[in-house]
Design a protein around this motif. Structure first.
Motif, PDB file in Angstrom:
ATOM      1  N   ILE A 151       0.851  -1.187   0.000  1.00  0.00           N
ATOM      2  CA  ILE A 151       0.000   0.000   0.000  1.00  0.00           C
ATOM      3  C   ILE A 151       0.887   1.238   0.000  1.00  0.00           C
ATOM      4  O   ILE A 151       1.612   1.477   0.965  1.00  0.00           O
ATOM      5  CB  ILE A 151      -0.937  -0.007   1.233  1.00  0.00           C
ATOM      6  N   PRO A 152       0.857   2.022  -1.059  1.00  0.00           N
ATOM      7  CA  PRO A 152       1.745   3.189  -1.148  1.00  0.00           C
ATOM      8  C   PRO A 152       1.546   4.177  -0.003  1.00  0.00           C
ATOM      9  O   PRO A 152       0.420   4.391   0.456  1.00  0.00           O
ATOM     10  CB  PRO A 152       1.358   3.828  -2.480  1.00  0.00           C
ATOM     11  N   TYR A 153       2.649   4.741   0.414  1.00  0.00           N
ATOM     12  CA  TYR A 153       2.693   5.885   1.326  1.00  0.00           C
ATOM     13  C   TYR A 153       2.320   5.594   2.775  1.00  0.00           C
ATOM     14  O   TYR A 153       2.189   6.535   3.555  1.00  0.00           O
ATOM     15  CB  TYR A 153       1.836   7.052   0.797  1.00  0.00           C
ATOM     16  N   ILE A 154       2.141   4.336   3.170  1.00  0.00           N
ATOM     17  CA  ILE A 154       1.830   4.100   4.579  1.00  0.00           C
ATOM     18  C   ILE A 154       3.007   3.434   5.280  1.00  0.00           C
ATOM     19  O   ILE A 154       3.844   2.780   4.654  1.00  0.00           O
ATOM     20  CB  ILE A 154       0.537   3.284   4.795  1.00  0.00           C
ATOM     21  N   TYR A 155       3.043   3.605   6.581  1.00  0.00           N
ATOM     22  CA  TYR A 155       4.041   2.936   7.403  1.00  0.00           C
ATOM     23  C   TYR A 155       3.747   1.445   7.429  1.00  0.00           C
ATOM     24  O   TYR A 155       2.584   1.024   7.340  1.00  0.00           O
ATOM     25  CB  TYR A 155       4.007   3.483   8.833  1.00  0.00           C
ATOM     26  N   ALA A 156       4.801   0.655   7.545  1.00  0.00           N
ATOM     27  CA  ALA A 156       4.638  -0.797   7.535  1.00  0.00           C
ATOM     28  C   ALA A 156       5.795  -1.463   8.263  1.00  0.00           C
ATOM     29  O   ALA A 156       6.883  -0.892   8.364  1.00  0.00           O
ATOM     30  CB  ALA A 156       4.584  -1.307   6.091  1.00  0.00           C
ATOM     31  N   LYS A 157       5.529  -2.681   8.724  1.00  0.00           N
ATOM     32  CA  LYS A 157       6.646  -3.519   9.143  1.00  0.00           C
ATOM     33  C   LYS A 157       7.379  -3.871   7.854  1.00  0.00           C
ATOM     34  O   LYS A 157       6.742  -4.218   6.857  1.00  0.00           O
ATOM     35  CB  LYS A 157       6.149  -4.794   9.842  1.00  0.00           C
ATOM     36  N   PRO A 158       8.703  -3.778   7.828  1.00  0.00           N
ATOM     37  CA  PRO A 158       9.437  -3.996   6.572  1.00  0.00           C
ATOM     38  C   PRO A 158       9.566  -5.480   6.210  1.00  0.00           C
ATOM     39  O   PRO A 158      10.649  -6.031   6.073  1.00  0.00           O
ATOM     40  CB  PRO A 158      10.795  -3.349   6.852  1.00  0.00           C
ATOM     41  N   GLU A 218      -7.317   7.967   2.265  1.00  0.00           N
ATOM     42  CA  GLU A 218      -7.630   8.504   3.590  1.00  0.00           C
ATOM     43  C   GLU A 218      -7.765   7.373   4.614  1.00  0.00           C
ATOM     44  O   GLU A 218      -7.329   7.498   5.765  1.00  0.00           O
ATOM     45  CB  GLU A 218      -8.897   9.379   3.555  1.00  0.00           C
ATOM     46  N   GLU A 219      -8.322   6.248   4.205  1.00  0.00           N
ATOM     47  CA  GLU A 219      -8.419   5.069   5.079  1.00  0.00           C
ATOM     48  C   GLU A 219      -7.023   4.484   5.318  1.00  0.00           C
ATOM     49  O   GLU A 219      -6.703   4.061   6.429  1.00  0.00           O
ATOM     50  CB  GLU A 219      -9.325   4.002   4.448  1.00  0.00           C
ATOM     51  N   ALA A 220      -6.216   4.453   4.285  1.00  0.00           N
ATOM     52  CA  ALA A 220      -4.849   3.946   4.424  1.00  0.00           C
ATOM     53  C   ALA A 220      -4.061   4.805   5.405  1.00  0.00           C
ATOM     54  O   ALA A 220      -3.277   4.282   6.211  1.00  0.00           O
ATOM     55  CB  ALA A 220      -4.161   3.905   3.061  1.00  0.00           C
ATOM     56  N   HIS A 221      -4.275   6.122   5.356  1.00  0.00           N
ATOM     57  CA  HIS A 221      -3.579   7.017   6.288  1.00  0.00           C
ATOM     58  C   HIS A 221      -4.006   6.735   7.729  1.00  0.00           C
ATOM     59  O   HIS A 221      -3.159   6.704   8.640  1.00  0.00           O
ATOM     60  CB  HIS A 221      -3.852   8.471   5.922  1.00  0.00           C
ATOM     61  N   ILE A 222      -5.288   6.524   7.957  1.00  0.00           N
ATOM     62  CA  ILE A 222      -5.773   6.191   9.306  1.00  0.00           C
ATOM     63  C   ILE A 222      -5.123   4.892   9.781  1.00  0.00           C
ATOM     64  O   ILE A 222      -4.670   4.785  10.924  1.00  0.00           O
ATOM     65  CB  ILE A 222      -7.315   6.078   9.317  1.00  0.00           C
TER      66      ILE A 222
END
Length: 179
Positions: free
Chosen positions: A42-49, A127-131
């Motif tokens: 998912i582009p632009y969101i924080y994630a476990k790498p 916007e949901e991805a950002h949340i």
């Protein structure tokens, strides 16, 4: 397990593409498709790498005989690992840090559709991805050494968005069929 979420890394897509080719060779002709799932997709969101791959197969029973081929790539076979109908593998780098997950499901299995719908919904609804991203960051700070606490903290959000995602996907398919 230490809980670490990091900013989106554009190389995750490249890493997925490279690794998915190796996994496809290891699992052979049983593979229908390999999908990039999880937060790294998912582009632009924080994630476990950790790169999550969903492998769609013709016959789930034909996955286990390929465990030795997956082991050559560095994967540890975990069996169903809590999800009936799945075959799960994980891979670590030379320092013992987890780098990849492989989730194999038979084609048209509901779990497969759920993962893809969630990913597609998050990509289509930034916007949901950002949340979701902010929730993950908060939980990683709250549970830096407790992966279960981190996962439990995401559970309600994920289940709610999965329902929305599946409905959204059904509506989109219905619209496509009517045009």
């Amino acid at each position: 397990m230490k809980v670490e979420v990091v900013p989106h890394d554009p190389t995750w897509r490249i890493k997925f593409e490279h690794e998915s080719k190796l996994v496809a060779l290891a699992l052979g002709e049983n593979v229908i498709a390999i999908h990039h799932i999880g937060s790294t997709a998912i582009p632009y969101i924080y994630a476990k790498p950790i790169i999550d791959m969903l492998v769609e197969v013709k016959d789930i029973a034909k996955v286990e005989p390929q465990n030795s081929q997956m082991a050559v790539l560095g994967y540890i076979a975990m069996g169903e690992f809590g999800l009936p109908g799945r075959r799960f593998f994980r891979k670590h780098d030379e320092n013992g840090k987890r780098t990849h997950h492989v989730h194999a499901f038979e084609a048209n299995f509901s779990e497969l559709q759920r993962h893809l719908a969630f990913r597609d919904y998050m990509i289509a609804h930034p916007e949901e991805a950002h949340i979701y991203s902010e929730l993950k960051r908060q939980l990683a700070k709250q549970y830096p050494e407790d992966i279960n606490g981190y996962m439990d903290g995401k559970d309600g959000f994920i289940k709610d968005r999965e329902k929305r995602a599946l409905e959204w996907k059904r509506q989109n398919l219905s619209l496509q069929q009517n045009t």
